[in-house]
Scaffold this motif. Structure first.
Motif, PDB file in Angstrom:
ATOM      1  N   GLU A 206      34.132  44.134  35.320  1.00  0.00           N
ATOM      2  CA  GLU A 206      35.446  44.777  35.400  1.00  0.00           C
ATOM      3  C   GLU A 206      35.384  46.061  36.203  1.00  0.00           C
ATOM      4  O   GLU A 206      36.244  46.337  37.040  1.00  0.00           O
ATOM      5  N   ARG A 207      34.330  46.852  35.977  1.00  0.00           N
ATOM      6  CA  ARG A 207      34.179  48.112  36.699  1.00  0.00           C
ATOM      7  C   ARG A 207      33.938  47.858  38.187  1.00  0.00           C
ATOM      8  O   ARG A 207      34.510  48.528  39.038  1.00  0.00           O
ATOM      9  N   GLU A 208      33.113  46.865  38.519  1.00  0.00           N
ATOM     10  CA  GLU A 208      32.835  46.594  39.924  1.00  0.00           C
ATOM     11  C   GLU A 208      34.080  46.053  40.628  1.00  0.00           C
ATOM     12  O   GLU A 208      34.334  46.380  41.793  1.00  0.00           O
ATOM     13  N   ARG A 209      34.856  45.237  39.931  1.00  0.00           N
ATOM     14  CA  ARG A 209      36.114  44.750  40.519  1.00  0.00           C
ATOM     15  C   ARG A 209      37.052  45.925  40.814  1.00  0.00           C
ATOM     16  O   ARG A 209      37.683  45.976  41.873  1.00  0.00           O
ATOM     17  N   GLU A 210      37.104  46.869  39.896  1.00  0.00           N
ATOM     18  CA  GLU A 210      37.938  48.056  40.091  1.00  0.00           C
ATOM     19  C   GLU A 210      37.463  48.865  41.285  1.00  0.00           C
ATOM     20  O   GLU A 210      38.266  49.381  42.076  1.00  0.00           O
ATOM     21  N   ILE A 211      36.150  48.978  41.434  1.00  0.00           N
ATOM     22  CA  ILE A 211      35.579  49.706  42.575  1.00  0.00           C
ATOM     23  C   ILE A 211      35.973  49.032  43.886  1.00  0.00           C
ATOM     24  O   ILE A 211      36.377  49.699  44.844  1.00  0.00           O
ATOM     25  N   LEU A 212      35.866  47.702  43.939  1.00  0.00           N
ATOM     26  CA  LEU A 212      36.212  46.971  45.158  1.00  0.00           C
ATOM     27  C   LEU A 212      37.690  47.143  45.516  1.00  0.00           C
ATOM     28  O   LEU A 212      38.032  47.385  46.673  1.00  0.00           O
ATOM     29  N   LEU A 213      38.543  47.017  44.535  1.00  0.00           N
ATOM     30  CA  LEU A 213      39.979  47.124  44.800  1.00  0.00           C
ATOM     31  C   LEU A 213      40.352  48.526  45.273  1.00  0.00           C
ATOM     32  O   LEU A 213      41.246  48.690  46.108  1.00  0.00           O
ATOM     33  N   ARG A 214      39.668  49.520  44.762  1.00  0.00           N
ATOM     34  CA  ARG A 214      39.944  50.894  45.177  1.00  0.00           C
ATOM     35  C   ARG A 214      39.390  51.160  46.582  1.00  0.00           C
ATOM     36  O   ARG A 214      39.996  51.885  47.372  1.00  0.00           O
ATOM     37  N   ILE A 227      34.167  37.746  44.456  1.00  0.00           N
ATOM     38  CA  ILE A 227      33.041  38.496  45.023  1.00  0.00           C
ATOM     39  C   ILE A 227      32.172  39.060  43.906  1.00  0.00           C
ATOM     40  O   ILE A 227      30.932  38.964  43.946  1.00  0.00           O
ATOM     41  N   VAL A 228      32.811  39.648  42.909  1.00  0.00           N
ATOM     42  CA  VAL A 228      32.068  40.219  41.784  1.00  0.00           C
ATOM     43  C   VAL A 228      31.241  39.146  41.082  1.00  0.00           C
ATOM     44  O   VAL A 228      30.064  39.358  40.755  1.00  0.00           O
ATOM     45  N   GLU A 229      31.835  37.988  40.870  1.00  0.00           N
ATOM     46  CA  GLU A 229      31.112  36.904  40.193  1.00  0.00           C
ATOM     47  C   GLU A 229      29.964  36.383  41.046  1.00  0.00           C
ATOM     48  O   GLU A 229      28.876  36.104  40.528  1.00  0.00           O
ATOM     49  N   MET A 230      30.191  36.254  42.353  1.00  0.00           N
ATOM     50  CA  MET A 230      29.135  35.769  43.236  1.00  0.00           C
ATOM     51  C   MET A 230      27.982  36.770  43.321  1.00  0.00           C
ATOM     52  O   MET A 230      26.806  36.394  43.275  1.00  0.00           O
ATOM     53  N   VAL A 231      28.312  38.052  43.421  1.00  0.00           N
ATOM     54  CA  VAL A 231      27.279  39.081  43.491  1.00  0.00           C
ATOM     55  C   VAL A 231      26.471  39.116  42.197  1.00  0.00           C
ATOM     56  O   VAL A 231      25.238  39.277  42.219  1.00  0.00           O
ATOM     57  N   GLU A 247      26.980  47.054  49.217  1.00  0.00           N
ATOM     58  CA  GLU A 247      26.992  45.757  49.893  1.00  0.00           C
ATOM     59  C   GLU A 247      28.093  44.853  49.344  1.00  0.00           C
ATOM     60  O   GLU A 247      28.648  44.027  50.073  1.00  0.00           O
ATOM     61  N   SER A 248      28.429  45.024  48.072  1.00  0.00           N
ATOM     62  CA  SER A 248      29.591  44.313  47.530  1.00  0.00           C
ATOM     63  C   SER A 248      30.858  44.737  48.266  1.00  0.00           C
ATOM     64  O   SER A 248      31.706  43.911  48.612  1.00  0.00           O
TER      65      SER A 248
END
Length: 296
Positions: A206-214, A227-231, A247-248
């Motif tokens: 959840e945190r990494e998804r938030e980082i990507l969207l931001r 992407i988060v799930e694949m990483v 890299e994500s």
């Protein structure tokens, strides 16, 4: 000796969360608390964890959040005092000696050439001497030789540097000190004793998804989740270098640039070079993608 004053960095851990977020860094509760305490107590903060989890970015965000100067010492094998603390400008000193030859005694010449005019400051001394708010980043300290840690002890303990020719130079304004380590070797207890400690790991999904969207304008939530799930799956493999958060973000930017809205096996294979930088890692990932596809 000049007394050292403390700069007010963050008023509370919640304030640290807000200010770091304003600088683009999403800090978890433990990270924000460590940031607050490092500033409030005036103690260095040692951050350990895998490469690419945001240790260096944390220091940059602290500096950016309040407009402080970032002074960075990048550590490496073979780093010595001349590159970390200071050295003398020997060429300029020699020219001064030649210019004053016969006109002054050696004692007078000695006192003349060992002054600020001939001193070349390196990151540690630069941070100590700055009067403005400063963040000192000692990056990847575990890459140095054990002997180099001795150079750090005076700075980390008393925020001062001793120069035989000039005496002891103490910080007027104590810098916010961050040491980062990928834990490739154990640091000395003397260094650890002088620091607060924070371990940073890869963020949860959840945190990494938030980082990507931001971080990636135009990124759709569905693609961010893929992407988060694949990483996460790639990080579970025995790779030479697991994908970092940076890299994500690169992968997400790649998907947007290529106008790919679905991270399927084919899209992943075509863009693996964005997140995996070793051919053996790519080969292993491709095998896993094929196995996953075969099970469907």
């Amino acid at each position: 000796m000049t007394s050292t004053t403390l700069h007010r960095w963050f008023s509370t851990p919640d304030d640290a969360v807000a200010q770091l977020a304003g600088a683009g860094y999403l800090a978890q509760e433990e990270t924000a608390t460590a940031a607050f305490l490092a500033g409030a107590l005036g103690k260095p903060l040692l951050i350990e964890g895998p490469a690419g989890v945001g240790k260096t970015e944390f220091a940059k965000a602290v500096a950016a959040s309040i407009g402080a100067e970032l002074v960075r010492l990048q550590c490496y094998e073979g780093l010595d005092e001349a590159r970390a603390l200071y050295e003398w400008n020997y060429k300029k000193q020699l020219l001064r000696i030649q210019a004053s030859a016969g006109d002054a005694s050696w004692e007078e010449t000695h006192d003349d050439i060992f002054t600020d005019e001939f001193l070349l400051t390196r990151p540690l001394l630069t941070a100590i001497r700055r009067e403005e708010p400063t963040v000192l980043l000692i990056d990847e300290v575990d890459k140095t030789d054990v002997e180099v840690e001795g150079l750090l002890l005076e700075v980390l303990s008393d925020f001062q540097v001793t120069i035989p020719e000039l005496g002891t130079l103490s910080a007027v304004r104590r810098p916010f000190v961050v040491l980062t380590s990928n834990a490739t070797r154990e640091l000395s207890e003397a260094v650890k004793r002088r620091c607060l400690y924070l371990y940073l790991d890869y963020p949860d999904a959840e945190r990494e998804r938030e980082i990507l969207l931001r971080a990636v304008p135009g990124l759709e939530e569905k693609l961010a989740q893929q992407i988060v799930e694949m990483v996460a799956k790639l990080r579970e493999l025995e790779l030479k270098k697991a994908p970092s958060i940076a890299e994500s973000i690169d992968w997400a930017q790649t998907m947007v640039a290529l106008q790919i809205g679905d991270l399927d096996a084919d899209a992943a294979r075509r863009t693996l070079g964005v997140v995996l930088k070793h051919v053996t890692d790519q080969e292993r990932a491709v095998r896993e993608l094929r196995l996953a596809a075969a099970k469907r």
